[in-house]
Design a protein around this motif. Structure first.
Motif, short mmCIF file in Angstrom:
data_model
loop_
_atom_site.label_atom_id
_atom_site.label_comp_id
_atom_site.label_asym_id
_atom_site.label_seq_id
_atom_site.Cartn_x
_atom_site.Cartn_y
_atom_site.Cartn_z
N UNK A 68 0.83 -1.20 0.00
CA UNK A 68 0.00 0.00 0.00
C UNK A 68 0.86 1.26 0.00
N UNK A 69 0.24 2.33 -0.39
CA UNK A 69 0.84 3.64 -0.24
C UNK A 69 -0.29 4.66 -0.10
N UNK B 122 -5.39 5.10 2.03
CA UNK B 122 -4.40 4.34 1.29
C UNK B 122 -5.08 3.63 0.13
N UNK B 123 -4.25 3.21 -0.79
CA UNK B 123 -4.71 2.36 -1.86
C UNK B 123 -3.71 1.23 -2.06
N UNK B 124 -4.22 0.11 -2.53
CA UNK B 124 -3.40 -1.08 -2.72
C UNK B 124 -2.72 -0.98 -4.08
N UNK B 125 -1.39 -1.03 -4.08
CA UNK B 125 -0.62 -0.98 -5.32
C UNK B 125 -0.56 -2.35 -5.96
N UNK B 126 -0.30 -3.38 -5.17
CA UNK B 126 -0.21 -4.74 -5.68
C UNK B 126 -0.49 -5.72 -4.55
N UNK B 127 -0.85 -6.93 -4.91
CA UNK B 127 -1.12 -7.99 -3.93
C UNK B 127 -0.32 -9.23 -4.31
N UNK B 128 0.39 -9.77 -3.33
CA UNK B 128 1.17 -10.99 -3.53
C UNK B 128 0.61 -12.09 -2.63
N UNK B 129 0.77 -13.33 -3.08
CA UNK B 129 0.21 -14.47 -2.35
C UNK B 129 1.33 -15.45 -2.01
N UNK B 130 1.44 -15.75 -0.73
CA UNK B 130 2.44 -16.68 -0.24
C UNK B 130 1.75 -17.88 0.41
N UNK B 131 2.41 -19.04 0.33
CA UNK B 131 1.81 -20.27 0.82
C UNK B 131 2.80 -21.05 1.67
#
Length: 293
Positions: free
Chosen positions: A152-153, A165-174
């Motif tokens: 976010x930024x 804020x707004x979400x710039x990108x989303x990553x997924x971890x497992x």
């Protein structure tokens, strides 16, 4: 005690549902049990959020909890996760719910809390039992936890204190495991080759449809998502608890930020959010306004 109030009101309903399951009540529609369980998980959400956010979020860096209090909060979070997981498994054992991701009315996982970590918002999810990494293909990997990491930024023209804020990108971890051939010990018995279970934390890498393209037709016609698993951290043969696994993820995110190389301007990657934005461009459309300001 406010986060726990709604959770306590749902316990008697679920206790009755579980007791009926042990009696193998075939007249109760499975949808009723699923509805009650979803309501219970929704009521548990403030509890998980309070425990995880208070123990982990950097928003409390001015008044951080003591080490003993932090460990106690994480202990309660782990115990709540274990109890909810056992409840889901018991209901599935009596065929009240389905744990297969391919089933349209399945309930395979539940949220175990959200917290803020620097400029990242992390949501953790626990699978009641290990399920295949891909529902439509045999990858050899089985997932046990998932973390959604939102980068976010602050929005243009807003102060940091306003929290806009707004979400710039989303990553997924497992958190996943795979059964690998035990070559080191060179065990070969009457039942064939011996395997050992190896636990790792890795990242979801989407292959199809192309995440860098915004072609809605391609997304609709591609059907199920196709992705690979990028191993980032080896944890060994012992499955970590949900709390310990999240600790590993936080350390992994810290190491990534520390070793992240600087990309030259004009290399085709946004110098702010590091997403691909096209050859010769320095900023993506989302971050461009911040550079102009």
């Amino acid at each position: 005690m406010f986060p726990f109030r709604n959770c306590n009101t749902q316990v008697p309903r679920l206790h009755g549902t579980e007791s009926e399951g042990q009696a193998v009540d075939q007249n109760r529609p499975p949808q009723d049990t699923l509805t009650v369980l979803v309501e219970f998980l929704y009521a548990c959400q403030p509890c998980f959020n309070y425990l995880e956010a208070t123990a982990r979020s950097t928003e409390y860096q001015h008044f951080p909890p003591s080490d003993s209090r932090r460990l106690l909060l994480l202990y309660f979070s782990q115990e709540l996760s274990n109890r909810v997981e056992q409840l889901v498994l018991n209901l599935a054992r009596f065929n009240h719910i389905c744990l297969e991701e391919s089933h349209p009315h399945s309930l395979t996982h539940f949220c175990t809390g959200r917290f803020r970590f620097d400029h990242l918002r992390v949501s953790s999810f626990r699978y009641a039992m290990a399920v295949p990494y891909l529902a439509n293909a045999d990858s050899g990997w089985f997932k046990r936890m998932r973390w959604n990491v939102e980068r976010c930024r602050h929005k243009a023209g807003s102060e940091q204190a306003t929290g806009r804020e707004e979400v710039i990108s989303t990553e997924y971890y497992f958190l996943c495991y795979e059964d690998v051939l035990d070559i080191k010990r060179n065990l070969y018995g009457a039942n064939g080759y011996k395997f050992e279970r190896m636990w790792t934390i890795g990242q979801w890498i989407q292959l199809r449809p192309d995440p860098t393209r915004e072609n809605i037709r391609e997304w609709i016609l591609s059907g199920l998502l196709q992705a690979s698993y990028k191993r980032l951290l080896y944890l060994g043969e012992v499955e970590p608890t949900a709390s310990v696994a999240t600790d590993y993820l936080m350390q992994l995110l810290v190491d990534q930020q520390a070793t992240e190389p600087e990309l030259p301007r004009g290399a085709g990657f946004c110098v702010s959010c590091r997403q691909f934005c096209g050859p010769g461009r320095w900023f993506c459309d989302t971050c461009k306004q911040f550079d102009q300001d």
